[in-house]
Design an enzyme around this catalytic site. Sequence first.
Site, short mmCIF file in Angstrom:
data_model
loop_
_atom_site.label_atom_id
_atom_site.label_comp_id
_atom_site.label_asym_id
_atom_site.label_seq_id
_atom_site.Cartn_x
_atom_site.Cartn_y
_atom_site.Cartn_z
N GLY A 1 0.83 -1.21 0.00
CA GLY A 1 0.00 0.00 0.00
C GLY A 1 0.86 1.25 0.00
O GLY A 1 2.10 1.18 -0.07
N PHE A 2 0.20 2.36 0.08
CA PHE A 2 0.88 3.65 0.01
C PHE A 2 1.87 3.82 1.18
O PHE A 2 3.08 3.95 0.96
CB PHE A 2 -0.21 4.74 -0.02
CG PHE A 2 0.24 6.09 0.41
CD1 PHE A 2 1.32 6.72 -0.22
CD2 PHE A 2 -0.42 6.75 1.43
CE1 PHE A 2 1.73 7.98 0.18
CE2 PHE A 2 -0.02 8.02 1.83
CZ PHE A 2 1.07 8.63 1.21
N ILE A 3 1.41 3.75 2.40
CA ILE A 3 2.32 3.95 3.54
C ILE A 3 3.23 2.73 3.71
O ILE A 3 4.43 2.87 3.95
CB ILE A 3 1.52 4.23 4.84
CG1 ILE A 3 0.66 5.49 4.68
CG2 ILE A 3 2.47 4.36 6.04
CD1 ILE A 3 -0.26 5.80 5.85
N ASP B 1 0.21 -8.66 1.41
CA ASP B 1 -0.77 -7.69 0.90
C ASP B 1 -1.70 -8.43 -0.06
O ASP B 1 -1.24 -9.23 -0.87
CB ASP B 1 -0.03 -6.56 0.16
CG ASP B 1 -0.89 -5.32 0.02
OD1 ASP B 1 -0.46 -4.26 0.50
OD2 ASP B 1 -2.00 -5.40 -0.56
N THR C 1 -12.71 -6.53 7.28
CA THR C 1 -11.26 -6.45 7.05
C THR C 1 -10.57 -5.89 8.29
O THR C 1 -9.56 -6.41 8.75
CB THR C 1 -10.93 -5.54 5.85
OG1 THR C 1 -11.64 -6.03 4.72
CG2 THR C 1 -9.45 -5.50 5.54
N ALA D 1 -2.03 0.17 13.21
CA ALA D 1 -2.34 1.47 12.63
C ALA D 1 -3.82 1.77 12.81
O ALA D 1 -4.68 1.07 12.30
CB ALA D 1 -1.99 1.49 11.15
N TYR E 1 -15.95 2.86 9.99
CA TYR E 1 -14.49 2.82 9.91
C TYR E 1 -13.88 3.19 11.26
O TYR E 1 -13.03 2.48 11.79
CB TYR E 1 -14.03 3.78 8.81
CG TYR E 1 -12.54 3.90 8.66
CD1 TYR E 1 -11.75 2.77 8.53
CD2 TYR E 1 -11.92 5.15 8.63
CE1 TYR E 1 -10.36 2.89 8.38
CE2 TYR E 1 -10.55 5.27 8.48
CZ TYR E 1 -9.78 4.14 8.36
OH TYR E 1 -8.42 4.25 8.22
N LYS F 1 -11.84 0.64 13.81
CA LYS F 1 -10.48 0.95 14.25
C LYS F 1 -10.42 1.12 15.77
O LYS F 1 -9.41 0.78 16.40
CB LYS F 1 -9.97 2.21 13.54
CG LYS F 1 -9.56 1.93 12.11
CD LYS F 1 -8.32 1.05 12.09
CE LYS F 1 -7.81 0.74 10.72
NZ LYS F 1 -6.65 -0.16 10.75
#
Length: 326
Positions: free
Chosen positions: A10-12, A31, A95, A117, A149, A153
Amino acid sequence: MRVLITGGAGFIGSHLADAYLQRGDDVSVIDDLSTGTIENIRHLKANPRFSYTIDSVHNQPVTAELVDQSDVVVHLAAAVGVKLIVESPVRTIETNVRGTEVVLALANKKKKKVLIASTSEVYGLSADVPFREDGNLVMGATTKGRWSYACSKAIDEFLALAYWREKKLPTTIVRLFNTVGPRQTGRYGMVIPTFVRQALAGRPITVYGDGKQTRCFGYVGDVVWALIKLMDHPDSVGQVFNIGSTEEISIVALAEKVKELTDSKSEIVFMPYDEAYEEGFEDMPRRVPDISKINQLVGFKPEMKLDGILQSVINFHSGQPSSFED
Ligand code: UDP
């Protein structure tokens, strides 16, 4: 050190893999490419200290093996992006909750340090700006999909803290504020890559709502530095840290800045939230982190200013074919 990064394509995650490898550590990535892409890690494939597995962290035997082979785990795999969350709430909840359950249970077997995260979304509708880690989380109604979301989290955070308190699994939680930089896609609603793509193509720049809502955009390089420092520091265990920038800007001012920096003729248009996301969509009017806690522990101070961040994103997208992610 051998580091397992879930969501490492992913991006990060891919920037974190770059940084660990550069430091001399070994990196393995898992991933499922649901939002990540192989493009993000293609340049690492030839590195003998890098390996990757294309699978979901929900695949327990595979993840177990990878956790066993690692010294520490950075769990970034998650459903992210407000558009994705609104469009696929089942996937988001499952997820985010199940993935973290699996990773924590497996890490616990050999007591491997885990970084989980989380997100600034957990502050929800709180008006207590700047947000402190010990402040209240103010959730919106469950009928508004966006908050699933934040709640998923928040459950991840509770679980990680419970593993530390009850089972002495070393866990650290980070709440990432809007993180941006090269490789981030606008496909799932992130505002900066979206505005940059629109400006470069001369298409209208779409500001949602009245554009007075504010955000602080942190550079991915600064965020990755903070993640590594927290993983290295023994006193980060059992704690929650905000990571982000404190440079606040309204979304309409951001649109103007992007237009100016790209020298674009794009028009700036306003779009109601109902149209952009879903009926009754609730936005956070202001989102600013208090970063004194992470600053005190590891000396974190965001280095990159917004203009530099935007330039790096503009440079990245200027080199991409125009059909990419439109
Ligand atoms: N936004 C916007 N236009 C877009 C995408 C996003 O005006 O094309 C707004 C969005 O409504 C929010 C802010 O920009 O107020 C940041 O959105 P993003 O999805 O990047 O992150 P969020 O802070 O919502 O998690």
